[in-house]
Design a protein around this motif. Sequence first.
Motif, PDB file in Angstrom:
ATOM      1  N   ILE B  55       0.859  -1.181   0.000  1.00 50.49           N
ATOM      2  CA  ILE B  55       0.000   0.000   0.000  1.00 50.49           C
ATOM      3  C   ILE B  55       0.888   1.221   0.000  1.00 50.49           C
ATOM      4  O   ILE B  55       1.818   1.310   0.805  1.00 50.49           O
ATOM      5  N   ARG B  56       0.634   2.146  -0.899  1.00 51.34           N
ATOM      6  CA  ARG B  56       1.430   3.369  -0.935  1.00 51.34           C
ATOM      7  C   ARG B  56       0.756   4.449  -0.104  1.00 51.34           C
ATOM      8  O   ARG B  56      -0.466   4.430   0.100  1.00 51.34           O
ATOM      9  N   GLN B  57       1.557   5.382   0.299  1.00 51.80           N
ATOM     10  CA  GLN B  57       1.091   6.543   1.059  1.00 51.80           C
ATOM     11  C   GLN B  57      -0.039   7.256   0.303  1.00 51.80           C
ATOM     12  O   GLN B  57       0.108   7.569  -0.873  1.00 51.80           O
ATOM     13  N   GLY B  58      -1.162   7.479   0.978  1.00 53.03           N
ATOM     14  CA  GLY B  58      -2.227   8.297   0.407  1.00 53.03           C
ATOM     15  C   GLY B  58      -3.142   7.594  -0.578  1.00 53.03           C
ATOM     16  O   GLY B  58      -4.063   8.203  -1.101  1.00 53.03           O
ATOM     17  N   GLU B  59      -2.913   6.333  -0.839  1.00 57.46           N
ATOM     18  CA  GLU B  59      -3.800   5.673  -1.798  1.00 57.46           C
ATOM     19  C   GLU B  59      -4.848   4.830  -1.073  1.00 57.46           C
ATOM     20  O   GLU B  59      -4.771   4.609   0.128  1.00 57.46           O
ATOM     21  N   THR B  60      -5.834   4.393  -1.832  1.00 58.29           N
ATOM     22  CA  THR B  60      -6.856   3.523  -1.286  1.00 58.29           C
ATOM     23  C   THR B  60      -6.743   2.178  -1.981  1.00 58.29           C
ATOM     24  O   THR B  60      -6.845   2.104  -3.195  1.00 58.29           O
ATOM     25  N   VAL B  61      -6.475   1.160  -1.192  1.00 60.91           N
ATOM     26  CA  VAL B  61      -6.353  -0.172  -1.766  1.00 60.91           C
ATOM     27  C   VAL B  61      -7.571  -0.978  -1.361  1.00 60.91           C
ATOM     28  O   VAL B  61      -7.975  -0.971  -0.203  1.00 60.91           O
ATOM     29  N   GLY B  62      -8.179  -1.631  -2.319  1.00 63.34           N
ATOM     30  CA  GLY B  62      -9.355  -2.446  -2.044  1.00 63.34           C
ATOM     31  C   GLY B  62      -8.972  -3.897  -1.903  1.00 63.34           C
ATOM     32  O   GLY B  62      -8.111  -4.388  -2.629  1.00 63.34           O
ATOM     33  N   LEU B  63      -9.600  -4.582  -0.942  1.00 65.70           N
ATOM     34  CA  LEU B  63      -9.351  -6.004  -0.760  1.00 65.70           C
ATOM     35  C   LEU B  63     -10.701  -6.687  -0.982  1.00 65.70           C
ATOM     36  O   LEU B  63     -11.630  -6.484  -0.220  1.00 65.70           O
ATOM     37  N   VAL B  64     -10.823  -7.437  -2.080  1.00 63.62           N
ATOM     38  CA  VAL B  64     -12.113  -8.066  -2.386  1.00 63.62           C
ATOM     39  C   VAL B  64     -12.016  -9.577  -2.402  1.00 63.62           C
ATOM     40  O   VAL B  64     -10.954 -10.151  -2.632  1.00 63.62           O
ATOM     41  N   ILE B 215     -21.632   8.186   3.303  1.00 62.38           N
ATOM     42  CA  ILE B 215     -20.445   7.744   4.041  1.00 62.38           C
ATOM     43  C   ILE B 215     -19.242   7.626   3.088  1.00 62.38           C
ATOM     44  O   ILE B 215     -18.121   8.010   3.433  1.00 62.38           O
ATOM     45  N   LEU B 216     -19.478   7.117   1.882  1.00 64.88           N
ATOM     46  CA  LEU B 216     -18.373   7.016   0.921  1.00 64.88           C
ATOM     47  C   LEU B 216     -17.800   8.392   0.601  1.00 64.88           C
ATOM     48  O   LEU B 216     -16.590   8.588   0.558  1.00 64.88           O
ATOM     49  N   ASN B 217     -18.692   9.360   0.396  1.00 59.94           N
ATOM     50  CA  ASN B 217     -18.216  10.715   0.126  1.00 59.94           C
ATOM     51  C   ASN B 217     -17.437  11.268   1.314  1.00 59.94           C
ATOM     52  O   ASN B 217     -16.397  11.904   1.139  1.00 59.94           O
ATOM     53  N   LEU B 218     -17.957  11.009   2.521  1.00 56.85           N
ATOM     54  CA  LEU B 218     -17.274  11.485   3.727  1.00 56.85           C
ATOM     55  C   LEU B 218     -15.877  10.883   3.820  1.00 56.85           C
ATOM     56  O   LEU B 218     -14.897  11.594   4.089  1.00 56.85           O
ATOM     57  N   LEU B 219     -15.766   9.584   3.572  1.00 52.27           N
ATOM     58  CA  LEU B 219     -14.456   8.935   3.644  1.00 52.27           C
ATOM     59  C   LEU B 219     -13.491   9.560   2.644  1.00 52.27           C
ATOM     60  O   LEU B 219     -12.314   9.744   2.944  1.00 52.27           O
ATOM     61  N   GLU B 220     -13.995   9.895   1.470  1.00 58.43           N
ATOM     62  CA  GLU B 220     -13.123  10.507   0.469  1.00 58.43           C
ATOM     63  C   GLU B 220     -12.675  11.915   0.886  1.00 58.43           C
ATOM     64  O   GLU B 220     -11.520  12.276   0.720  1.00 58.43           O
ATOM     65  N   GLU B 221     -13.616  12.664   1.457  1.00 59.34           N
ATOM     66  CA  GLU B 221     -13.252  14.013   1.932  1.00 59.34           C
ATOM     67  C   GLU B 221     -12.209  13.944   3.035  1.00 59.34           C
ATOM     68  O   GLU B 221     -11.224  14.698   3.038  1.00 59.34           O
ATOM     69  N   LEU B 222     -12.434  13.004   3.974  1.00 58.20           N
ATOM     70  CA  LEU B 222     -11.510  12.878   5.096  1.00 58.20           C
ATOM     71  C   LEU B 222     -10.129  12.456   4.615  1.00 58.20           C
ATOM     72  O   LEU B 222      -9.109  12.887   5.152  1.00 58.20           O
ATOM     73  N   GLN B 223     -10.109  11.631   3.595  1.00 60.76           N
ATOM     74  CA  GLN B 223      -8.829  11.194   3.053  1.00 60.76           C
ATOM     75  C   GLN B 223      -8.035  12.397   2.540  1.00 60.76           C
ATOM     76  O   GLN B 223      -6.835  12.521   2.798  1.00 60.76           O
ATOM     77  N   ALA B 224      -8.735  13.282   1.838  1.00 62.28           N
ATOM     78  CA  ALA B 224      -8.067  14.473   1.314  1.00 62.28           C
ATOM     79  C   ALA B 224      -7.627  15.389   2.462  1.00 62.28           C
ATOM     80  O   ALA B 224      -6.515  15.904   2.465  1.00 62.28           O
ATOM     81  N   THR B 229      -4.460   7.023   4.316  1.00 59.73           N
ATOM     82  CA  THR B 229      -4.318   5.876   3.433  1.00 59.73           C
ATOM     83  C   THR B 229      -5.372   4.869   3.862  1.00 59.73           C
ATOM     84  O   THR B 229      -5.533   4.635   5.050  1.00 59.73           O
ATOM     85  N   TYR B 230      -6.106   4.323   2.900  1.00 55.68           N
ATOM     86  CA  TYR B 230      -7.157   3.373   3.270  1.00 55.68           C
ATOM     87  C   TYR B 230      -6.849   1.979   2.741  1.00 55.68           C
ATOM     88  O   TYR B 230      -6.404   1.822   1.610  1.00 55.68           O
ATOM     89  N   LEU B 231      -7.142   0.996   3.590  1.00 51.24           N
ATOM     90  CA  LEU B 231      -7.282  -0.368   3.078  1.00 51.24           C
ATOM     91  C   LEU B 231      -8.766  -0.671   3.190  1.00 51.24           C
ATOM     92  O   LEU B 231      -9.324  -0.717   4.288  1.00 51.24           O
ATOM     93  N   PHE B 232      -9.410  -0.819   2.050  1.00 55.49           N
ATOM     94  CA  PHE B 232     -10.855  -0.909   2.015  1.00 55.49           C
ATOM     95  C   PHE B 232     -11.264  -2.348   1.729  1.00 55.49           C
ATOM     96  O   PHE B 232     -11.075  -2.849   0.627  1.00 55.49           O
ATOM     97  N   HIS B 242     -15.497   2.322  -7.015  1.00 57.43           N
ATOM     98  CA  HIS B 242     -15.714   3.751  -6.833  1.00 57.43           C
ATOM     99  C   HIS B 242     -14.619   4.402  -5.989  1.00 57.43           C
ATOM    100  O   HIS B 242     -14.161   5.490  -6.302  1.00 57.43           O
ATOM    101  N   ILE B 243     -14.189   3.713  -4.951  1.00 51.86           N
ATOM    102  CA  ILE B 243     -13.332   4.391  -3.974  1.00 51.86           C
ATOM    103  C   ILE B 243     -11.845   4.046  -4.108  1.00 51.86           C
ATOM    104  O   ILE B 243     -10.992   4.801  -3.647  1.00 51.86           O
ATOM    105  N   CYS B 244     -11.518   2.932  -4.763  1.00 54.29           N
ATOM    106  CA  CYS B 244     -10.139   2.450  -4.692  1.00 54.29           C
ATOM    107  C   CYS B 244      -9.263   2.849  -5.874  1.00 54.29           C
ATOM    108  O   CYS B 244      -9.726   2.994  -6.996  1.00 54.29           O
ATOM    109  N   ASP B 245      -7.963   2.985  -5.569  1.00 55.92           N
ATOM    110  CA  ASP B 245      -6.972   3.220  -6.619  1.00 55.92           C
ATOM    111  C   ASP B 245      -6.446   1.899  -7.152  1.00 55.92           C
ATOM    112  O   ASP B 245      -6.213   1.743  -8.335  1.00 55.92           O
ATOM    113  N   ARG B 246      -6.212   0.980  -6.224  1.00 56.02           N
ATOM    114  CA  ARG B 246      -5.744  -0.334  -6.639  1.00 56.02           C
ATOM    115  C   ARG B 246      -6.573  -1.391  -5.938  1.00 56.02           C
ATOM    116  O   ARG B 246      -7.128  -1.154  -4.868  1.00 56.02           O
ATOM    117  N   ILE B 247      -6.653  -2.577  -6.537  1.00 49.75           N
ATOM    118  CA  ILE B 247      -7.501  -3.633  -5.987  1.00 49.75           C
ATOM    119  C   ILE B 247      -6.701  -4.923  -5.835  1.00 49.75           C
ATOM    120  O   ILE B 247      -5.933  -5.292  -6.720  1.00 49.75           O
TER     121      ILE B 247
END
Lengths: 343, 355
Positions: B55-64, B215-224, B229-232, B242-247
């Motif tokens: 996971i890189r700094q500031g990105e959102t990684v999705g775990l599916v 809630i998704l919008n809130l999480l994105e605002e808070l990230q900015a 960095t999120y692990l979603f 919608h929310i992740c940079d990498r999956i």
Amino acid sequence: MSDTLIEVNDLKIHFFTDEGVVRAVDGVDLTIERGKTLCLVGESGCGKSVACRAFLQIVHSIGKIVSGEIIYHRRVDNNFEETIDIAQLNPKGRQIREIRGKEISMIFQEPMTSLSPMYTVGNQIMENILLHTNLSKEEARQLCVQLLDQVGIPQPHRLVDEYPFRLSGGMRQRAMIAMALSCNPTLLIADEPTTALDVTTQANILDLMRNIQKEYQMALLFITHDLGVVAEIADTVAVMYLGKIVESGDVDTIFNNPKHPYTQALLRSIPKISRTREKLDTIQGMVPNPYRRPGGCPFHPRCTQAMPECSTMVPSVTRFSDGHTTRCLLYENITTKQFAELS
Amino acid sequence: MTNLVQSQSSTLTGVNNDNLMLDVKNLQLYFPITQGVFARVQGYTKAADDVSFFIRQGETVGLVGESGCGKTTVGRCIVRAYEPTGGEIIYHRADGTTVDLAKLQGDELKPYRRDIRLIFQDPYFSLNPRMTVFEIVSEVLKVNKLATPAEMKDRVVALLQRVGLRPEYMQRYPHAFSGGERQRISIARSLITSPRMVVCDEAVSALDVSIRAQILNLLEELQADFNLTYLFISHDLSVIHHICDRIVVMYVGKVVEIADATELFVNPRHPYTEALLSAVPITNPRDRQAVGRIRLEGEIADPSNPPTGCYFHPRCKYAQERCKTETPPLRNLENEHFVACHFSEELELTNVQLR
């Protein structure tokens, strides 16, 4: 002989609690056609489950059907039809018990909790068969194995004697479906049957329900909050908000030409898989407290197109073409000609 | 500057090491299955088996993945609610030094519990009904002595406002709040320590569509705002996309594919990813006739008794002899698109048509 199976007219179900009266279902009109799928969509607390439970008279005892009717067109044989008002039946009476589980059956949301852990899967399915038919135990068992096979359970002879804890979520839901199908119902009510399942399992269960519906020629009333599921399975859609149907129509119209601001907002708030990532549109605020319902149109505090009169006037039903109706003041005083322009 | 990570068994190769926040290497968590009076160990449930991703700094990684695939286990190992039985979780501190979270014990973990926080799935069970909102949000400050009582109040008030709750209500108990508001309380609780990373375990799965969007919008605002960095972790691919940079896609305790979010949807290289994508409900009834929708046969494999070779082979329609015997390593196809399949290059997989 009509194609209508169930007509719900101005159904009102109120819950009399210590804190006050909750108008869970507040004047719902619905029509279910034979062999078609109606999806009832809405957020939690909008009354969609309560309304459907009334079809089987299994509303919780503090809830009363205050007014309205649920007309069930029961086909006795090929050329005679009788009508029964389910709303008038005694919940413990003989007549509703004949219908419940046989002509109208139901699948519940949580396959984990809706099967009894104390009985084998086969026992639970057979109970329904033995109750409603004249089959012997042996025949009922055979039918049970056949049903389990039909809903795609592997090794049905073995699993018929297993307890539910041995089955995965998807398999349990299949067993529930088998149980619901056991007496060849004319209407199957499915209350969020895929919400607790994975996407892959959900896709399989939806396929199964589609195929079974075709085979059994039964009507399906599908309760869900997931618009993706609606897009997959519905013929007609009714959108519910705080106990009222705010919009109904065929599935293509609802998705591609929605009229009510709530329907429009719901559709906008689902994340689309697209190349550009935009901020999601949301519906501001939340579903109001059921004890403090807003006056006028129940959606007005959250509506982006609310007008001053929305807080006092209750919108009545506006009919667009071919069964597309909505309850919104935006469309009330528009002439037919303007309708045509709008759509 | 590009460093190549040293090649170990199925360690990711060809990763650009700039800006890493977390580097999970061969993470393993085996739960023992015990039996009898003396709790003899009969075998192991391999909840996470050789999981590697970064996971890189500031990105959102999705775990599916489907339920039971170990995605939650991985999340919990990262916040060290579980102790991994093997592998490394290399955490890059703000000052650039690194530490292996998998090896730390007890008090050594304390500073990292502030940095990496968790949001749970069900807002109805994750808040203590006997604590007020203020107590819930400030508990971690109190326990760790991170703030004086006066400071604490200011911080809680400011944060509650930021997540969209009215600070006047902070003396109320969780039952007075709706699902969406409770999830906001959970978010406030996780952000109060100014973390660098948040693990969101199915954070929006239990919510209604309209609330989920909020809630998704809130999480994105808070990230900015907070440079998070999120692990979603989620099973809902539309939310993930919608929310992740990498999956990162998992199947029975193993990573089967890692790619950029759009790349994964447009160019899936693993048959399991293809099946997952094809199971996503359509968004318009007009797409119903779309051809080539894939349905997975059978059930997800049992992690205590997985199939041989590639775990996915019993359900895979492209499976060949080799898949039954040989476990495919996770390899880098190109540009950090990792896949664990022997035949990725040869398969023509169905993608998602993006609009």
